[in-house]
Structures are given as C-alpha cells and as structure tokens.
Design a protein around this motif. Sequence first.
Motif: not given
Length: 294
Positions: A76-77, A97-107, A203-209
């Motif tokens: 969300p951030a 356009v989103g790759h990997s985590l970026g794709a989830f952010i995009a969606a 940041a990595i831990r929060a985003d990975g979840a």
Amino acid sequence: MTTRTPQELTVPVRGGDLAVTRWRGEGPAVIALHGITGNGLFFAAAAEKLGEVDVYAPDLRGRAHSAGLPGPYGIPAHVEDVLALLDHLGLRQALLVGHSLGAFIAAVAAARHPDRFPRMVLVDGGLGFPVPGGADIDEVIEAVIGPAMRRLKTTFPDRDAYHNLFREHPSLAAHWGPYVQAYVDRDLVGEPPAMRSSCVLDAIRADGAGPLGDPEALAAIHQPQVRGTLLWAERGVMNEPQGLYDEGRLAASDLAPDRITTRRIDDTNHYTIALADNATTAIAEAVHAELKQM
C-alpha cells in the motif's frame, strides 16, 4: 535504435523525495516498478526498446536513491508513492509495468485506482499463490528470497567484489554488461572495505510478506477492473528449470482470459525476462498493445 540518456528527478512523497529515473519520450507515459531488492535501472534495457514511450522508473521506498524514505513500508505504501508520481507529472493516467514485487504493486494500484491505471504489463509477478495454513511467513520469505536477504546483510571490501557476486549469479552471469553493471552500482553504498546494498531490511521484510499472505495483494489480479498482460519466464529465480509460473499453475489460478492475457517468454529466467533481447522485445510489444487499449 537510438540510445536515450536516462534523467534523474525527484518526487515529493510521504517522508521525503522519491527518486525516479526517466527515459524521455514524446509518447504516452509508462511507470515501471522493479522487484523486491532492485531499483529503477532494472528497466534500462527495456526502456531502449520502447521508442518514444515516456518511461518513469522509481526506486521504490527503501531502495537505492529512495533508501532514505521512512516506513511504514509494504505494497500500500508503494501504491501511494506511484499515485503521487502520477499526480506530480500532472497526468490523468499511465500504463503500469511491474516486475516481480513491482507486478503486485501494479495490480493493487490498478485494483484501487482503475481510472488512473487502466492497463498494465506484469513481468513474472502479480499472480500469487497463498501460503498453506500454518506456514511461517518468515520461513517462506527466507526460502523464496533467502540469497537476496543474505546479500543485504553482507559487506563487501570494494566495488569489484560486489560486481563479482552478480557476475557469478546463475541467472545473470550470461547477461553481465553495461545495463546490469549500472543497475548493480546504483544499489551499492558505503566506502571500502565496508560497502553494502542500499536496501533497507525492514522494507524488504514488509514487502516480501505481501505477495505471500496479504489478501489484497493476492486478490488484486482477479478483480474485474484489473486488465493487462502477464509475461512469465520459463525458468526460476536461480535459473532453475521450474519457474514461478507454468501452464498448470496458470490454469489452476483461474485468471479471466478476457482481462489478463498470458504469454511465456522462452529461454528466460526471473531476471533475464527484463534483460534478454527477446524478452525486452516482448515487453515492448505488450506495452504498445496495452497502450492501444487505453
């Protein structure tokens, strides 16, 4: 093909400035979102294939030149930051356009704000599979991105030592060159003999979840207002034969084909799907096709 010199800009967001790399073009705007330990220069090779498309690739909060931005982190951030970027540019809409985590952010951005992000191109990400009940999320994150997490906790005596880590990476070794080196150098901070990755571990831990257990992140691609293309790699994060997706997993996910088009990019892994020549061509084709739908 004319090489475009990337430009740097900053965008006011919560807690400071978001760093954004721009490949200037006279065409429509595309916002490109990198993976969990990446930065905006991951899209340099793809940006060159996009011709006159105006490409903006932020360093996500907690990475590279945006490492100083504070938490809270999480998908969300990042969606809030992407919306702030769009507003800063004075644009009503942009293709994501989103790759990997970026794709989830995009969606998630497209699900929350379909009027601002009506189409997207997801690159080996965006479609998640819930963690089985009772599984420890921290253990799952370690299993999925353990090597990357260990890199973030390691110091390196000099720049060459950091380069060698990527030169020897089974997914990147064959593609080491100016684009990958610039991407790696953008991540490296500190001074010898204690250089390290810029990525903030919290940041990595929060985003990975998010892609593993957050209901909104898992549901976003299935929302009726979310439309676009999912490009998926033949092989995995460490160049192993099993990629994140395959025909069986896609069939079981019950994606609506009238909303989400899927396409395998042959002879690519989770990283080279944005680096290899055939992959950047496929990304450019998907972007131009989706722009026509806006």
